[in-house]
Design a protein around this motif. Sequence first.
Motif, mmCIF file in Angstrom:
data_model
loop_
_atom_site.group_PDB
_atom_site.id
_atom_site.type_symbol
_atom_site.label_atom_id
_atom_site.label_comp_id
_atom_site.label_asym_id
_atom_site.label_seq_id
_atom_site.Cartn_x
_atom_site.Cartn_y
_atom_site.Cartn_z
ATOM 1 N N ASP A 1 -64.577 46.212 91.029
ATOM 2 C CA ASP A 1 -64.886 45.904 89.512
ATOM 3 C C ASP A 1 -66.317 46.520 89.326
ATOM 4 O O ASP A 1 -67.097 46.437 90.120
ATOM 5 C CB ASP A 1 -65.067 44.538 89.153
ATOM 6 N N ARG B 1 -63.266 43.309 79.281
ATOM 7 C CA ARG B 1 -62.792 43.782 80.492
ATOM 8 C C ARG B 1 -61.697 44.985 80.383
ATOM 9 O O ARG B 1 -60.734 44.794 79.263
ATOM 10 C CB ARG B 1 -62.046 42.525 81.323
ATOM 11 N N ASP C 1 -58.815 47.079 82.185
ATOM 12 C CA ASP C 1 -58.136 47.374 83.404
ATOM 13 C C ASP C 1 -57.802 48.564 83.682
ATOM 14 O O ASP C 1 -57.216 49.488 83.169
ATOM 15 C CB ASP C 1 -56.580 46.607 83.577
#
Length: 425
Positions: free
Chosen positions: A38, A60, A62
């Motif tokens: 990450d 976030r 992905d």
Amino acid sequence: MPESQQQPQQPPRNGGAGPEPTALVLGGVRLADGRTVDVRLSGGRIEAVGTAGSLVPGTRLDLGGYLLLPAPAEPHAHCDTALTADMAGPVPYAPVDIQRRTVEAALLQLGHGATALRTHVRIGGVHGLHSLEAVLEAGRTLRGLTELSAVAVPRVLTGAAGADGLAMLRDAVEMGAAVIGGCPDLDPDPTGHAEAVLDLAARHGCAVDLHTDGDDPARLARLAAMAGGLRPGVTIGPCGGLSRLPLESAGRIAERLAAAGVTVVCLPQGDCAGLERQGMRGARPCACAPVRLLRAAGVRVAAGSGALRDAVNPVGRGDPLEAAFLLASRGELRPQEAYEAVCGRARAAMGLADVRVEAGFPAELLAVRGDGLAGVLSLAYSRVVVHRGRVVARTSAVREYCDSAAAVALDLPRQARSQSGGEQQ
């Protein structure tokens, strides 16, 4: 495969808890060293890099299945003449036309991943400084999406005709041209032209970027002697003529360029508008500078795209990864070195900060769907571009095969959209 769609895009607003409202986490992304991590971005920089799932998310995104790289830069563009190859009749040079072409070309290259772009702009002649004014205005329009800098490029700086060119070049610096350029090959006195550019750059503290084919060893040797020690630095390109010189002669010139600290920007796809000679188009084969020879001598070599669908080249993608692909496919560089030529070396040639996927570095990033660098240089279809810590462009590709027994038996890779609208491999 359908044509890719490109559009500037902001990340969604942060609706949940996070370290701060502007944080963005790129989740589950693969790095060049093989790790899956990450990456948290905040304040325009990389704030943290941790194991997948370990970082507290703000917003976030992905990126499973993507390779995360420092964003490339384009060190040699011609946005004022770009996208004109299919125009019927004379190319329009009204400021509004140049500004529109510049913005369109810069966004096209941004969609490919270049978050900084240096464009060479002709000054003088019937257009005076109008083209430069339009390009600078386009740069202001693009702020927040990409960094666009302009090189003022006069044609003649010597003799009676050169006085106007010198005055206009000084005015260009005052207007905001970031770099002083020139075309020594097009001046009746090429050495005098280079001397004039270097002298003006020294007095104004500007970088230099000269167009030259590099086919005259004596002229290049003189340029290297004059350029040594000049700060912030001297760049020349595309230097395709170096590849037509005898190997021994080219090697000696490469050593002199290396000793002088001169950077060479090569154009793997061929010549560009800055070297267009009246009546000579197509009179000689296009060539890329001898990258391996230059690097062996210690020359700093970057790579750019050059012409983009203009009078010199009716095609062109403005894609840094294509430039890297061409260098690797021709055996000039390994894939990692080829990408460095369009990324780290290109950024250094443009005076930009170094970028690494490590905490503390600028959040100038490119995520490309694929397993490794060689793979993404070959099939770089889906991309996510990050500038100053936010997503500014996305390109999504959908690959599908017909429902056949052969496709099922071979388990062919595919990219398709899931029912929820996301991509799946």
